[in-house]
Design a protein around this motif. Structure first.
Motif, PDB file in Angstrom:
ATOM      1  N   SER A   1       0.826  -1.209   0.000  1.00 13.68           N
ATOM      2  CA  SER A   1       0.000   0.000   0.000  1.00 13.68           C
ATOM      3  C   SER A   1       0.856   1.253   0.000  1.00 13.68           C
ATOM      4  CB  SER A   1      -0.931  -0.007   1.212  1.00 13.68           C
ATOM      5  OG  SER A   1      -1.709   1.164   1.250  1.00 13.68           O
ATOM      6  N   MET A   2       1.882   1.279   0.872  1.00  9.94           N
ATOM      7  CA  MET A   2       2.733   2.466   0.951  1.00  9.94           C
ATOM      8  C   MET A   2       3.584   2.631  -0.307  1.00  9.94           C
ATOM      9  SD  MET A   2       2.192   4.253   3.587  1.00  9.94           S
ATOM     10  CE  MET A   2       0.483   3.784   3.280  1.00  9.94           C
ATOM     11  N   THR A   3       3.983   1.518  -0.902  1.00  9.35           N
ATOM     12  CA  THR A   3       4.757   1.604  -2.144  1.00  9.35           C
ATOM     13  C   THR A   3       3.909   2.246  -3.236  1.00  9.35           C
ATOM     14  OG1 THR A   3       6.037  -0.354  -1.524  1.00  9.35           O
ATOM     15  CG2 THR A   3       6.052   0.277  -3.845  1.00  9.35           C
ATOM     16  N   MET A   4       2.630   1.877  -3.300  1.00  9.42           N
ATOM     17  CA  MET A   4       1.724   2.516  -4.253  1.00  9.42           C
ATOM     18  C   MET A   4       1.593   4.012  -3.938  1.00  9.42           C
ATOM     19  SD  MET A   4      -2.350   1.836  -4.838  1.00  9.42           S
ATOM     20  CE  MET A   4      -2.701   2.421  -3.173  1.00  9.42           C
TER      21      MET A   4
ATOM     22  N   ILE B   1      -6.989 -10.996   7.279  1.00  4.57           N
ATOM     23  CA  ILE B   1      -5.760 -10.596   6.607  1.00  4.57           C
ATOM     24  C   ILE B   1      -5.939 -10.682   5.091  1.00  4.57           C
ATOM     25  CG2 ILE B   1      -3.315 -11.140   6.317  1.00  4.57           C
ATOM     26  CD1 ILE B   1      -3.276 -12.105   9.206  1.00  4.57           C
ATOM     27  N   ARG B   2      -6.675 -11.711   4.626  1.00  3.71           N
ATOM     28  CA  ARG B   2      -6.949 -11.803   3.194  1.00  3.71           C
ATOM     29  C   ARG B   2      -7.761 -10.599   2.720  1.00  3.71           C
ATOM     30  NH1 ARG B   2     -10.068 -16.917   1.714  1.00  3.71           N
ATOM     31  NH2 ARG B   2      -9.854 -16.015  -0.386  1.00  3.71           N
ATOM     32  N   ALA B   3      -8.718 -10.164   3.530  1.00  3.62           N
ATOM     33  CA  ALA B   3      -9.531  -9.000   3.155  1.00  3.62           C
ATOM     34  C   ALA B   3      -8.657  -7.761   2.998  1.00  3.62           C
ATOM     35  CB  ALA B   3     -10.621  -8.763   4.198  1.00  3.62           C
ATOM     36  N   GLU B   4      -7.719  -7.573   3.923  1.00  2.52           N
ATOM     37  CA  GLU B   4      -6.818  -6.416   3.824  1.00  2.52           C
ATOM     38  C   GLU B   4      -5.957  -6.522   2.572  1.00  2.52           C
ATOM     39  OE1 GLU B   4      -4.599  -5.020   7.170  1.00  2.52           O
ATOM     40  OE2 GLU B   4      -5.982  -5.907   8.607  1.00  2.52           O
ATOM     41  N   ALA B   5      -5.389  -7.704   2.330  1.00  4.05           N
ATOM     42  CA  ALA B   5      -4.501  -7.871   1.174  1.00  4.05           C
ATOM     43  C   ALA B   5      -5.256  -7.662  -0.136  1.00  4.05           C
ATOM     44  CB  ALA B   5      -3.855  -9.252   1.210  1.00  4.05           C
ATOM     45  N   LEU B   6      -6.485  -8.207  -0.242  1.00  2.00           N
ATOM     46  CA  LEU B   6      -7.274  -8.037  -1.457  1.00  2.00           C
ATOM     47  C   LEU B   6      -7.703  -6.581  -1.648  1.00  2.00           C
ATOM     48  CD1 LEU B   6      -9.535 -11.227  -1.522  1.00  2.00           C
ATOM     49  CD2 LEU B   6      -7.888 -10.522  -3.280  1.00  2.00           C
ATOM     50  N   THR B   7      -7.932  -5.886  -0.538  1.00  2.00           N
ATOM     51  CA  THR B   7      -8.283  -4.466  -0.644  1.00  2.00           C
ATOM     52  C   THR B   7      -7.144  -3.686  -1.289  1.00  2.00           C
ATOM     53  OG1 THR B   7      -9.757  -4.547   1.269  1.00  2.00           O
ATOM     54  CG2 THR B   7      -8.888  -2.388   0.665  1.00  2.00           C
ATOM     55  N   VAL B   8      -5.921  -3.928  -0.806  1.00  2.00           N
ATOM     56  CA  VAL B   8      -4.766  -3.236  -1.390  1.00  2.00           C
ATOM     57  C   VAL B   8      -4.574  -3.659  -2.844  1.00  2.00           C
ATOM     58  CG1 VAL B   8      -2.263  -2.939  -1.251  1.00  2.00           C
ATOM     59  CG2 VAL B   8      -3.653  -2.890   0.839  1.00  2.00           C
ATOM     60  N   ARG B   9      -4.733  -4.968  -3.120  1.00  2.00           N
ATOM     61  CA  ARG B   9      -4.585  -5.435  -4.511  1.00  2.00           C
ATOM     62  C   ARG B   9      -5.635  -4.780  -5.416  1.00  2.00           C
ATOM     63  NH1 ARG B   9      -3.762  -6.261  -9.010  1.00  2.00           N
ATOM     64  NH2 ARG B   9      -2.761  -8.035 -10.040  1.00  2.00           N
ATOM     65  N   GLY B  10      -6.853  -4.640  -4.926  1.00  2.00           N
ATOM     66  CA  GLY B  10      -7.899  -3.996  -5.704  1.00  2.00           C
ATOM     67  C   GLY B  10      -7.600  -2.521  -5.947  1.00  2.00           C
ATOM     68  N   GLN B  11      -7.038  -1.838  -4.947  1.00  2.00           N
ATOM     69  CA  GLN B  11      -6.681  -0.429  -5.126  1.00  2.00           C
ATOM     70  C   GLN B  11      -5.617  -0.278  -6.222  1.00  2.00           C
ATOM     71  OE1 GLN B  11      -5.583   0.264  -1.027  1.00  2.00           O
ATOM     72  NE2 GLN B  11      -7.394   1.513  -0.658  1.00  2.00           N
ATOM     73  N   ILE B  12      -4.653  -1.208  -6.216  1.00  2.00           N
ATOM     74  CA  ILE B  12      -3.593  -1.129  -7.232  1.00  2.00           C
ATOM     75  C   ILE B  12      -4.143  -1.499  -8.607  1.00  2.00           C
ATOM     76  CG2 ILE B  12      -1.344  -2.050  -7.907  1.00  2.00           C
ATOM     77  CD1 ILE B  12      -0.759  -2.453  -4.919  1.00  2.00           C
ATOM     78  N   SER B  13      -5.048  -2.476  -8.685  1.00  2.00           N
ATOM     79  CA  SER B  13      -5.680  -2.804  -9.965  1.00  2.00           C
ATOM     80  C   SER B  13      -6.386  -1.580 -10.525  1.00  2.00           C
ATOM     81  CB  SER B  13      -6.685  -3.943  -9.776  1.00  2.00           C
ATOM     82  OG  SER B  13      -6.031  -5.137  -9.401  1.00  2.00           O
ATOM     83  N   ARG B  14      -7.042  -0.824  -9.665  1.00  2.00           N
ATOM     84  CA  ARG B  14      -7.726   0.386 -10.115  1.00  2.00           C
ATOM     85  C   ARG B  14      -6.738   1.399 -10.663  1.00  2.00           C
ATOM     86  NH1 ARG B  14      -8.895   5.385  -6.833  1.00  2.00           N
ATOM     87  NH2 ARG B  14     -10.069   6.670  -8.306  1.00  2.00           N
ATOM     88  N   VAL B  15      -5.619   1.599  -9.927  1.00  2.00           N
ATOM     89  CA  VAL B  15      -4.610   2.562 -10.383  1.00  2.00           C
ATOM     90  C   VAL B  15      -4.039   2.131 -11.738  1.00  2.00           C
ATOM     91  CG1 VAL B  15      -2.349   3.563  -9.860  1.00  2.00           C
ATOM     92  CG2 VAL B  15      -4.065   3.321  -8.054  1.00  2.00           C
ATOM     93  N   CYS B  16      -3.947   0.830 -11.925  1.00  2.00           N
ATOM     94  CA  CYS B  16      -3.429   0.312 -13.204  1.00  2.00           C
ATOM     95  C   CYS B  16      -4.470   0.373 -14.321  1.00  2.00           C
ATOM     96  CB  CYS B  16      -2.948  -1.130 -13.029  1.00  2.00           C
ATOM     97  SG  CYS B  16      -1.504  -1.290 -11.960  1.00  2.00           S
TER      98      CYS B  16
END
Length: 964
Positions: free
Chosen positions: A752-755, A782-797
Motif C-alpha cells: 500500500s505504501m509503495t503505491m 488478513i486476506r480482506a486487507e490484502a485483497l483491498t490493497v490489490r484492488g486499489q492497485i488494480s484500479r490505479v493500473c
C-alpha cells in the motif's frame, strides 16, 4: 451590554433595558431550562428530553436553530461567527453564562438571605426594605410558562417555599419594629394560604397578644394544633408550645418593643446564649455557587448533612458559607474538632462552643438543645468518627429544630445522613480563585490575559484543589506565575504557607499526611500501590496491581480509601473508574520504597500489556468503538507504563505494548505519541537484540510488530517513502523468524505504501506476494486487507473490472469475519471504482451506507475519508452544494485530529475537491465550506442520517442506521 432575565412570573429578558423577543414556547423553554441550571452545563440530549418531554423530540438541528436564534436575541451586537459570550457551547451541551444578579430569582434569593441576617441583628427597618425590594420582583407564578416542565418542578417548589419564608420574615420584621396592628391582617391571610407552616401561626399569635387580644391568640394556637393534627397527624412544634406558655404566663418577652429589635417570638432559654460564634470570612468566597445552593437545599430538607471530600478541597469554607445563610433563631454554632484527640470530649467541645457555663453530659446537652431551632457545625470529624456519630445521633434525636452540619473526609454512616461530596474546582473557578488570592497579595497586579494559559495549566496541575491554589498564590510575592508552575515537581516544598505553628493546613503535605494517618495498615499498603496509576484505574486494574499479603482482598480496602476521600470516583463510568488527585498521588509515590516501587510498576506494566493486547484483538471489529474509548481513557497509564518499562530496561515489554497499540495510534492520529514511544522502544530493543546472541526470535518478532505501529504513524505524517522503509524492515524481520501472520500484514502495508509513494509496478508485485501470503495462512481478515490493497492497485493500473471483483470479495470476507476496518477500506475503495466506471450514484449509495452504519468513534480519520469521498461523489451527481458543506466539515474536524485529505489520499482527494469547486463556482463553494465548518461531529452524523435517503433516492440501495 446588560442582560436581565425574569423567571418570577412569565419568562422575559431585557437587553440594555429593552425587552427582546424570545420566540415560541419551545424556544423559550430552552432558555428557561438553561436558566434553571444556574450556570451549569446542560447536555444537548438532556435539553431535548426536557423541552420535548410531552412529545417525540425533533432532530437535533431544531435545537441548534433555537440556540442560534436565542443568541441573536441576547447578543444583538455580536459579530457573525464570533464566540458567544452568554449562551455558550460547553462540551456536549450548553450553558448560560450570566452573573447571578442578572436573574431575578437569584436577586430574590440574595435579598431574602440578607434580610434574614439583618433580622437576626435586630435591624427590622433594613429587613423590611430588603424584603419589600425582593417581593416586588414577583410578577406571578415562578417559571409561570413552564411550571410543570421537568426542569422547573424543583425550582418552582424551592422558590415558592422561599417566597413564603420571605413573607414570614417580613411580618416578623414588622413585629420587631412594633407594627403588630398592621401585620395581623397579612398574617391571617398567610396562615390561610400556608396552614401547615407553623411560623405563620406563631407570628399571628404574638401579633394578636400584643394588640391586647390574648383570647384570640390562644384560639389561633388551638386552631393551629387542630390543623396540624388533622393534616399531618403531628403535634405542634416547640416554638408554638413556647409561645402558648408565654401567652398564658403573660411573659414580658412578648411585650411590644420600644425600639427596633429582633422579633421576640422565641425567647432564648437562659442556659443557651442567643449569639452565634461563626468567624467572619477573611477572604472572598470564589466559585462553588452550585455546591452552595445544593448544600443550602440539603440543609432545608435534612437535619443531618455531611460534606465529604479530600483535605484542602474547601469543605470548611463551604460549610461556613452555608451556615451564614441560615436564619435559625438559636444559631448557628461552629464546633472545631481538628485539635481534639479524645473522642470522649466531643460533647464537651460542643458545650464549650455554645458557651454553656457548666459542661453537661451528652444527655443533658441534648435536652438543652431539644427545644431549640439551631444549626450545629462540626468541622473536621474524620479522626473521631465513632464519637462524633454518637453525639450527632443524640443531638438530631433531641428535637425537630436541631440541624447538624458535619465536615469530614468520610461520612459518619448513621441513619438519616445526607451527603454532599465536594470535588475539585472547575477550571474557570480555579483560575478565578488564583487571581483573587494573588490580587490580595500583590494589589494592583491583576492576572492578565497573557497569564491565563499558565494560570490554567497551574490550576490543572494542582487538581483544582483550593488549598493548593491558595498556597501557590501565596508564593507570587517571591516567584512569577510561570516560575511557580515550573516548581511543581517539588510541590510539597513549594506549597508551604510558612506558618511555624504546626497548623495542619500550613502545607499541602501536612494536609495529606493528616488523612494518611487515619488509614488502616491494609489501606496504607493499597494507597501506596495505587500511586503507580496515572490518569485513573478500574477495579480490575486495582486488583492486578494492588493485591498483596497486606491486602489480599482489594475491594473492601479500595472502598475504604474512597470513603476516606483519598481515592476519588469518576461518576457515570461503567465499570467505575477511580483516581487519585495528583498531589495525593505525589505524596503516595514518596512513601513507596524503591524495591516496592519497582515491583508495583512491574505489576502495572503487566496489567497494561494484557489490556492493550486484548484491545488489539477487538479494535478492528464492530466492537472497536468500545475498545478505542477504553484505550483513550488509559493514555496516561500507557505513557506511565512505557516510561517505567524503558527506565527499568524492560525493552521487550515496552515493544510489545507499542506493537499492540499500532491500530490505536493509527486510527486516532497519535503521530507524536506513536513516533516518540515507538522510536524509544525500538532503540532499547536494538540494544537488547545486540546482547541476546542466538536467542533473538521473540525480540525480532516484537521489533517487527513494533515497526508496524511506527510505520502507521509515519504514513500519517505524509512521508510515504519513510513508511515504505519501515514496513520493508518489518516484513524482512517476519520472514526471518517465520512469523507468517505478521508477515502477511507487513507485506500488505508495504504494498500500500509503495503505491502511495508512486511506485505502482513495485506495489503490484508486492501486493501479489501479500495476497499469496494471506491465502497460505487462511486468515479471512488478513486476506480482506490484502485483497483491498490489490484492488486499489488494480484500479490505479486501469483494470477496473478486476478491481471491482477484488474489492467485492474483500468486502465479503471482511463482513463475514467482523473485520470492520477492512469493510470500510474495501467499501471506500470500491466507491472510487464506481466513480471511475461512470456510476457516481452507486458510489454515493455505498459511502452513505458505510458512513451511516459506522460509529465515527472507531476511526475518525477513516470515517472522514469516507465523507470526503462522498462529497466528490455528490458533486458528480448534481449535489455539489451538499458536497461543499461536507468538505468544509471534514476540513474543520480533520484539523482537530491531524487528518488532512490531500496528504492521506493523494490520488483522489484533490479530484473530490476539484469536482465540487468546478460544479459550484468560487463564491458558492466558499459559502458551502463556511457552512460546513460550523458543524461538529454530532451535527455531521445527524446531517448524514437525515440526508442519506434523499441522496440515494432512485439508486435502489437502502440506507439507514443498523444495529451496529
Amino acid at each position: 451590554m446588560q442582560v436581565q432575565f425574569r423567571v418570577l412570573g412569565p419568562l422575559t429578558a431585557e437587553v440594555d433595558g429593552r425587552e427582546v423577543d424570545l420566540g415560541g414556547r419551545r424556544q423559550r423553554a430552552v432558555l428557561a431550562s438553561l436558566l434553571a441550571a444556574r450556570g451549569s452545563t446542560v447536555s444537548a440530549e438532556r435539553l431535548m428530553s426536557q423541552v420535548w418531554s410531552d412529545s417525540e423530540p425533533p432532530s437535533m438541528a431544531t435545537l441548534f436553530g433555537y440556540v442560534a436564534t436565542l443568541r441573536r436575541a441576547l447578543e444583538p451586537g455580536r459579530v457573525a461567527r464570533a464566540p458567544a459570550r452568554l449562551l455558550v457551547r460547553e462540551g456536549p451541551g450548553y450553558a448560560l453564562r450570566v452573573p447571578a444578579e442578572a436573574v431575578d430569582a437569584e436577586r430574590f434569593t440574595r435579598l431574602v438571605t440578607d434580610a434574614g441576617r439583618y433580622l437576626e441583628r435586630g435591624d427590622g427597618g433594613t429587613t423590611l426594605r430588603l424584603l419589600d425590594e425582593g417581593l416586588a420582583l414577583w410578577r406571578g407564578q415562578a417559571y409561570g410558562d413552564f411550571v410543570d416542565a421537568p426542569f422547573a418542578v424543583s425550582k418552582v417548589a424551592r422558590l415558592d417555599a422561599l417566597h413564603a419564608v420571605a413573607r414570614e420574615l417580613r411580618l416578623a420584621a414588622m413585629l420587631a419594629v412594633g407594627d403588630h396592628a398592621t401585620a395581623i391582617g397579612e398574617l391571617e391571610a398567610l396562615v390561610i394560604e400556608h396552614p401547615l407552616r407553623e411560623r405563620g401561626w406563631e407570628l399571628l399569635a404574638v401579633a394578636l397578644y400584643r394588640a391586647g387580644r390574648q383570647g384570640e391568640a390562644l384560639t389561633v394556637l388551638r386552631d393551629a394544633r387542630d390543623r396540624l393534627a388533622a393534616e399531618l397527624g403531628a403535634d405542634p412544634g416547640p416554638a408554638l408550645l413556647r409561645v402558648q406558655q408565654a401567652i398564658l404566663h403573660q411573659d414580658g418577652s412578648l411585650d411590644p418593643p420600644t425600639v427596633s429589635a429582633p422579633a421576640a417570638a422565641e425567647p432564648a432559654a437562659p442556659s443557651l446564649p442567643p449569639s452565634r460564634n461563626l468567624p467572619a470570612a477573611l477572604s472572598s468566597f470564589v466559585g462553588r455557587r452550585t455546591e452552595l445552593a445544593r448544600l443550602t437545599g440539603l440543609l432545608a430538607e435534612h437535619r443531618l448533612v455531611t460534606v465529604i471530600g479530600p483535605g484542602g478541597v474547601g469543605k470548611t469554607r463551604l460549610a461556613l458559607e452555608a451556615a451564614r445563610t441560615r436564619t435559625d433563631p438559636d444559631g448557628p454554632w461552629l464546633v472545631e474538632l481538628a485539635g481534639l484527640r479524645d473522642g470522649t470530649l466531643v460533647a464537651r467541645a460542643v458545650a464549650d462552643a455554645l458557651g454553656l457555663p457548666v459542661p453537661p453530659g451528652l444527655a443533658e446537652l441534648a435536652a438543652i438543645l431539644g427545644g431549640r431551632h439551631t444549626l450545629v457545625v462540626l468541622d473536621n470529624a474524620e479522626h473521631l468518627l465513632g464519637s462524633v456519630a454518637e453525639v450527632v445521633a443524640a443531638l438530631v434525636a433531641a428535637g425537630p429544630g436541631v440541624r447538624v452540619l458535619v465536615t469530614s473526609r468520610q461520612p459518619l454512616g448513621i441513619p438519616g445522613e445526607a451527603m454532599l461530596e465536594l470535588a475539585s474546582l472547575p477550571p474557570e473557578d480555579a483560575v478565578a480563585l488564583l487571581a483573587a488570592r494573588m490580587a490580595v497579595i500583590l494589589p494592583g497586579s491583576p492576572l492578565t490575559e497573557a497569564d491565563r494559559p499558565v494560570a490554567g495549566q497551574l490550576c490543572r496541575e494542582l487538581d483544582g484543589l483550593p488549598l493548593a491554589i491558595e498556597l501557590a498564590a501565596a508564593q507570587c510575592r517571591a516567584l512569577s506565575l510561570r516560575e511557580i508552575a515550573e516548581q511543581l515537581d517539588d510541590r510539597f516544598a513549594l506549597l508551604d504557607s510558612g506558618r511555624p505553628d504546626g497548623y495542619r493546613h500550613a502545607t499541602l503535605e501536612q494536609t495529606i499526611e493528616w488523612s494518611h494517618h487515619l488509614l488502616t495498615p491494609p489501606e496504607q499498603w493499597l494507597f501506596r500501590q495505587l500511586s503507580v496509576f496515572d490518569g485513573g484505574f478500574d477495579l480490575d486494574a486495582a486488583k492486578q496491581v494492588g493485591t498483596g499479603p497486606e491486602a489480599p482482598r482489594v475491594l473492601p480496602v479500595l472502598l475504604g480509601l474512597v470513603r476516606k476521600s483519598l481515592v476519588a470516583v469518576d461518576p457515570g463510568t461503567n465499570p467505575r473508574r477511580y483516581r487519585m488527585l495528583e498531589s495525593i498521588r505525589h505524596y503516595a509515590v514518596g512513601l513507596l520504597p524503591e524495591a516496592d516501587r519497582a515491583a508495583a510498576r512491574g505489576r502495572h506494566q503487566a496489567w497494561l500489556l494484557g489490556l492493550v493486547e486484548t484491545a488489539e484483538q477487538w479494535l478492528l471489529t464492530a466492537d472497536g468503538a468500545h475498545w478505542m474509548q477504553r484505550l483513550r481513557r488509559e493514555r496516561d497509564n500507557i505513557s506511565a507504563a512505557l516510561e517505567a518499562a524503558l527506565e527499568a530496561g524492560n525493552a521487550l515489554g515496552a515493544a510489545r505494548i507499542c506493537g499492540a497499540l499500532a491500530w490505536f495510534w493509527f486510527r486516532t492520529g497519535q503521530i507524536t505519541e506513536g513516533t516518540r514511544w515507538g522510536r524509544a522502544a525500538e532503540a532499547a530493543l536494538l540494544d537488547r537484540i545486540a546482547d541476546a546472541g542466538a536467542e533473538q526470535g521473540e525480540l525480532l518478532l516484537a521489533r517487527a510488530r513494533l515497526l508496524l505501529a511506527v510505520g502507521g504513524v509515519t504514513y500519517l505524517t505524509g512521508d510515504h517513502a519513510a513508511a515504505v522503509a519501515v514496513f520493508r524492515t518489518s516484513a524482512q524481520l517476519c520472514e526471518r523468524v517465520g512469523a507468517r501472520d505478521t508477515h502477511a500484514t507487513a507485506a500488505t502495508y508495504l504494498a500500500s505504501m509503495t503505491m502511495m509513494s508512486g511506485d505502482v509496478p513495485g506495489a503490484l508485485t508486492l501486493a501479489d506476494q501479500a495476497v499469496a501470503l494471506a491465502e497460505a495462512i487462511d486468515q479471512p481478515g488478513i486476506r480482506a486487507e490484502a485483497l483491498t490493497v490489490r484492488g486499489q492497485i488494480s484500479r490505479v493500473c486501469g483494470d477496473l473490472d478486476r478491481a471491482h471483483r477484488e474489492l467485492t470479495e474483500a468486502n465479503r470476507l471482511a463482513r463475514a469475519c467482523g473485520h470492520w476496518w477492512a469493510v470500510l477500506s474495501s467499501g471506500w475503495a470500491g466507491s472510487k471504482v464506481s466513480v471511475d466506471q461512470g456510476r457516481p450514484e452507486q458510489a454515493v449509495a455505498t459511502l452513505c451506507a458505510l458512513a451511516v452504519e459506522t460509529d465515527p468513534g472507531i476511526d475518525r480519520a477513516s470515517w472522514l475519508a469516507l465523507v470526503h469521498s462522498l462529497a466528490g461523489a455528490l458533486a458528480r451527481t448534481g449535489r455539489a452544494g451538499d458536497g461543499a458543506v461536507l468538505l468544509g466539515t471534514v476540513a474543520a474536524l480533520g484539523a482537530t485530529i491531524g487528518y488532512f485529505p490531500e496528504r492521506m489520499d493523494p490520488f483522489d482527494a484533490p479530484g473530490n475537491t476539484r469536482a465540487v469547486r468546478e460544479a459550484l463556482g468560487e463564491p458558492a463553494y466558499r459559502a458551502g465550506l463556511a457552512e460546513g465548518a460550523r458543524l461538529g461531529w454530532a451535527e455531521l452524523v445527524t446531517l448524514l442520517r437525515r440526508r442519506a435517503d434523499t441522496w440515494c433516492d432512485g439508486v435502489g440501495v437502502a440506507v439507514g442506521p443498523t444495529a451496529r
